[in-house]
Design a protein around this motif. Structure first.
Motif, PDB file in Angstrom:
ATOM      1  N   ASN A  26       3.670  71.728  83.310  1.00  0.00           N
ATOM      2  CA  ASN A  26       5.135  71.678  83.361  1.00  0.00           C
ATOM      3  C   ASN A  26       5.705  71.881  84.760  1.00  0.00           C
ATOM      4  OD1 ASN A  26       5.360  71.221  80.556  1.00  0.00           O
ATOM      5  ND2 ASN A  26       5.023  73.408  80.205  1.00  0.00           N
ATOM      6  N   VAL A  27       5.175  71.143  85.722  1.00  0.00           N
ATOM      7  CA  VAL A  27       5.707  71.166  87.082  1.00  0.00           C
ATOM      8  C   VAL A  27       6.974  70.310  87.100  1.00  0.00           C
ATOM      9  CG1 VAL A  27       5.215  70.684  89.501  1.00  0.00           C
ATOM     10  CG2 VAL A  27       3.367  71.331  87.963  1.00  0.00           C
ATOM     11  N   PRO A  28       8.108  70.865  87.542  1.00  0.00           N
ATOM     12  CA  PRO A  28       9.360  70.105  87.455  1.00  0.00           C
ATOM     13  C   PRO A  28       9.542  69.091  88.579  1.00  0.00           C
ATOM     14  CG  PRO A  28       9.787  72.280  88.306  1.00  0.00           C
ATOM     15  CD  PRO A  28       8.323  72.230  87.986  1.00  0.00           C
ATOM     16  N   SER A  29       8.624  68.150  88.680  1.00  0.00           N
ATOM     17  CA  SER A  29       8.784  67.013  89.588  1.00  0.00           C
ATOM     18  C   SER A  29       8.175  65.806  88.891  1.00  0.00           C
ATOM     19  CB  SER A  29       8.085  67.268  90.926  1.00  0.00           C
ATOM     20  OG  SER A  29       6.698  67.246  90.775  1.00  0.00           O
ATOM     21  N   SER A  30       8.532  64.636  89.345  1.00  0.00           N
ATOM     22  CA  SER A  30       8.062  63.445  88.640  1.00  0.00           C
ATOM     23  C   SER A  30       6.563  63.233  88.897  1.00  0.00           C
ATOM     24  CB  SER A  30       8.850  62.219  89.087  1.00  0.00           C
ATOM     25  OG  SER A  30       8.489  61.859  90.394  1.00  0.00           O
ATOM     26  N   THR A 100       9.850  65.352  79.111  1.00  0.00           N
ATOM     27  CA  THR A 100      10.983  64.840  79.859  1.00  0.00           C
ATOM     28  C   THR A 100      12.264  65.410  79.267  1.00  0.00           C
ATOM     29  OG1 THR A 100       9.806  62.784  80.319  1.00  0.00           O
ATOM     30  CG2 THR A 100      12.181  62.747  80.590  1.00  0.00           C
ATOM     31  N   LYS A 117      14.831  63.985  83.489  1.00  0.00           N
ATOM     32  CA  LYS A 117      14.221  64.967  84.389  1.00  0.00           C
ATOM     33  C   LYS A 117      12.764  65.096  83.969  1.00  0.00           C
ATOM     34  CE  LYS A 117      18.428  67.422  85.393  1.00  0.00           C
ATOM     35  NZ  LYS A 117      19.026  68.714  85.678  1.00  0.00           N
ATOM     36  N   ARG A 118      11.904  64.498  84.760  1.00  0.00           N
ATOM     37  CA  ARG A 118      10.490  64.417  84.389  1.00  0.00           C
ATOM     38  C   ARG A 118       9.724  65.655  84.838  1.00  0.00           C
ATOM     39  NH1 ARG A 118       9.553  59.029  83.006  1.00  0.00           N
ATOM     40  NH2 ARG A 118      11.163  57.607  83.743  1.00  0.00           N
ATOM     41  N   SER A 119       8.605  65.901  84.170  1.00  0.00           N
ATOM     42  CA  SER A 119       7.701  66.972  84.578  1.00  0.00           C
ATOM     43  C   SER A 119       6.277  66.433  84.461  1.00  0.00           C
ATOM     44  CB  SER A 119       7.883  68.214  83.713  1.00  0.00           C
ATOM     45  OG  SER A 119       7.478  67.967  82.388  1.00  0.00           O
ATOM     46  N   ASN A 120       5.311  67.189  84.987  1.00  0.00           N
ATOM     47  CA  ASN A 120       3.933  66.710  84.947  1.00  0.00           C
ATOM     48  C   ASN A 120       2.954  67.860  84.797  1.00  0.00           C
ATOM     49  OD1 ASN A 120       3.026  67.601  87.691  1.00  0.00           O
ATOM     50  ND2 ASN A 120       4.728  66.296  88.299  1.00  0.00           N
ATOM     51  N   HIS A 121       1.722  67.510  84.469  1.00  0.00           N
ATOM     52  CA  HIS A 121       0.607  68.451  84.370  1.00  0.00           C
ATOM     53  C   HIS A 121      -0.463  67.997  85.356  1.00  0.00           C
ATOM     54  CE1 HIS A 121       2.614  69.545  80.708  1.00  0.00           C
ATOM     55  NE2 HIS A 121       2.209  68.484  80.044  1.00  0.00           N
TER      56      HIS A 121
END
Length: 137
Positions: A26-30, A100, A117-121
């Motif tokens: 859940n890093v708050p960047s695309s 998202t 607002k995308r997030s990633n692992h």
């Protein structure tokens, strides 16, 4: 749980014990921005990758640097010794899309534009160079 599923689950657990990795969720960047940083260090020796990440001006590089330090610490914990220069490398680094958040921004004439607002692992697996050489021989 059936016997076959139990056996495959135990096998996955055993394989996971042999591998040193770290996961950042859940890093708050695309994911696209994070993949750019991940591609910079993929397959590199870990201490060289730490130098590259430290002097990169991308915001995501600070998060990947911290995650790489965690993966190195996990390797040291499993092997009960300190990592030496030139011994470890980044075997795999993967960036997957997270949840998202969907928001609405007011637009002209009573409409609303959707903002995603995308997030990633991010997952990093580190391994030793020597292990790779032994498998090839």
């Amino acid at each position: 749980m059936s016997a076959r599923k139990r056996i495959s689950a135990e096998q996955r657990k055993q394989e996971r014990k042999e591998v040193s990795f770290a996961v950042l969720r859940n890093v708050p960047s695309s994911p696209r921005k994070m993949r750019y940083v991940a591609d910079m260090v993929r397959g590199m020796e870990v201490f060289k990758a730490l130098g590259v990440l430290k002097f990169s001006n991308k915001e995501a590089s600070a998060k990947v640097e911290k995650l790489l330090l965690s993966a190195i610490a996990n390797w040291e914990q499993k092997n009960e010794r300190k990592a030496e220069t030139g011994e470890l490398y980044i075997k795999t680094i993967s960036v997957d899309e997270g949840a998202t958040l969907k928001r609405l921004r007011p637009a002209p004439q009573g409409r609303g534009y959707r903002i995603r607002k995308r997030s990633n692992h991010v997952t990093i697996v580190v391994d030793t160079f020597k292990k790779e050489e032994q498998e090839q021989n």
